[in-house]
Design an enzyme around this catalytic site. Sequence first.
Site, PDB file in Angstrom:
ATOM      1  N   ARG A  88      -3.157 -11.673   3.950  1.00 38.37           N
ATOM      2  CA  ARG A  88      -4.509 -11.307   3.526  1.00 38.37           C
ATOM      3  C   ARG A  88      -4.668 -11.770   2.082  1.00 38.37           C
ATOM      4  NH1 ARG A  88      -8.124  -7.919   4.530  1.00 38.37           N
ATOM      5  NH2 ARG A  88      -9.241  -9.873   4.296  1.00 38.37           N
TER       6      ARG A  88
ATOM      7  N   HIS B 163      -7.490  -8.310  -2.192  1.00 37.48           N
ATOM      8  CA  HIS B 163      -8.793  -7.707  -1.936  1.00 37.48           C
ATOM      9  C   HIS B 163      -8.771  -6.240  -2.322  1.00 37.48           C
ATOM     10  CE1 HIS B 163      -6.370  -6.913   1.663  1.00 37.48           C
ATOM     11  NE2 HIS B 163      -7.111  -5.830   1.827  1.00 37.48           N
TER      12      HIS B 163
ATOM     13  N   TYR C 252      -1.010  -9.653   0.855  1.00 36.53           N
ATOM     14  CA  TYR C 252       0.056  -9.084   1.677  1.00 36.53           C
ATOM     15  C   TYR C 252       0.100  -9.684   3.075  1.00 36.53           C
ATOM     16  CZ  TYR C 252      -3.030  -5.773   4.161  1.00 36.53           C
ATOM     17  OH  TYR C 252      -3.995  -5.204   4.934  1.00 36.53           O
TER      18      TYR C 252
ATOM     19  N   HIS D 198     -10.792  -2.753  -1.103  1.00 37.20           N
ATOM     20  CA  HIS D 198     -11.685  -2.162  -0.097  1.00 37.20           C
ATOM     21  C   HIS D 198     -12.735  -1.312  -0.797  1.00 37.20           C
ATOM     22  CE1 HIS D 198      -9.158  -3.012   3.508  1.00 37.20           C
ATOM     23  NE2 HIS D 198      -8.165  -2.951   2.628  1.00 37.20           N
TER      24      HIS D 198
ATOM     25  N   TYR E  35       0.833  -1.191   0.000  1.00 41.64           N
ATOM     26  CA  TYR E  35       0.000   0.000   0.000  1.00 41.64           C
ATOM     27  C   TYR E  35       0.872   1.247   0.000  1.00 41.64           C
ATOM     28  CZ  TYR E  35      -4.308  -2.494   1.337  1.00 41.64           C
ATOM     29  OH  TYR E  35      -5.415  -3.305   1.374  1.00 41.64           O
TER      30      TYR E  35
END
Lengths: 236, 199
Positions: free
Chosen positions: A156, A159, A146, A161, A107
């Site tokens: 995770r 995905h 990640y 959000h 991110y």
Amino acid sequence: MTAELPFRPRDWSVHPPYLTEAYRSTLRRSPSKALVPLRQTLSEITGPLYGHEAVAEIDADLLRNGAQGGEPIGQRIVVTGRVLDEEGRPVPDCLVEIWQANACGRYIHTADPHRAPLDPNFFGAGRFVTDSEGRYRFRTIRPGAYPWGNHDNAWRPAHIHFSLFGPSFVTRLVTQMYFPDDPLMEIDPIFNAIPDPAARRRLVAAFSLDVTEPATALGYVFDIVLRGRLATPRES
Amino acid sequence: MSRQTPSQTVGPYFAYALTPEAYGRRGIASPVLVSAATRGPRIRIEGRLLDGDSAPVADALIEIWQANAEGRYRHPADARQDKAIDQAFSGFGRTATDAQGLFRFETIKPGRVPGLGNALQAPHIGVIVFARGMNSHVYTRLYFGDEGAANAEDPVLSTVDPSRRGTLVAIRQEGSGTTTLYRFDICLQGTDETVFFDA
């Protein structure tokens, strides 16, 4: 007037409970006392509204809106779908905000400790206001999985959000979209915070050859269902 | 009938998307709901978001929704013509907590709006909290400590256990000048746990 009808209750049979011990940070951040029922008033059936003037075309294109002279690395995808209510009616003029990691699972947020590389051409956030059919459409790249610190060797699943407003403050929803055939989903404590398997499956986007753009980008469809309305007005 | 899409946590990295000022971008909302043209008494709300260990929650998203100073919501469901819309006030604010779990909003004190049976509700602000470690958001209301008479007859406050009503009341801080400061802490869990509603 439809706008004055109250909303159906939050469906607690689909939403994850506040405390799910396998997701460790819920241990101290989950309310311990029962929610107090609140009968909806004007305060609950109103909410912030965003028209199409609130977003620019480039806000929906994550391939371009963070680019600095190049293109982001990764599998290019189109993500589209409709925002509907429980009665199947489209929710037009619904602000949809998305954010995600890059193809390496990193991110842009300064607090992300993952040592995978940043992509100088990818910011990873977008916005769209749904059309009259409740439809939204983004172009982006498929995010990577990640690692996170919840448990040993925790990852995770890939995905995106999603944050949505809907017609009122109480229809507000934040969720995550997952990708089909990702082996990480079934061992993910956040995905599995949702107790009902059929409800979990509704967070998994469907690959769509119809949405796939030849030689350009794979297509995924992800519909989102918000609270519907009760048929009778509030007691007046 | 379709079933509602389930909630998932907002996670720790929403800020660059939802409250992106630190990343050089403009969000769709901010913690400042007022401009020079906004009508009504200016207020500031400050507080800390705390977890079950009374530790600060430094990565939360907080949103507020309120009526304008006359008590009118900027939304078609509030069609009352006797109360004017304020074109300089949307009623929605959004912020992220800082490293100390602190949040702050600059707004105006909302007017009273009717509730069920058309009884007037006390002035209040709707509050939503999202964070890492929260699978679903929580929803609560902020009432004002200097509105004792109105609070005593508020239909929603009356449904709350009297021993917990205090968690919903923002306390006026004296000596704050032309902008009245209210202190409102939110405790997600524990002995001082804020009342959260199922609305």
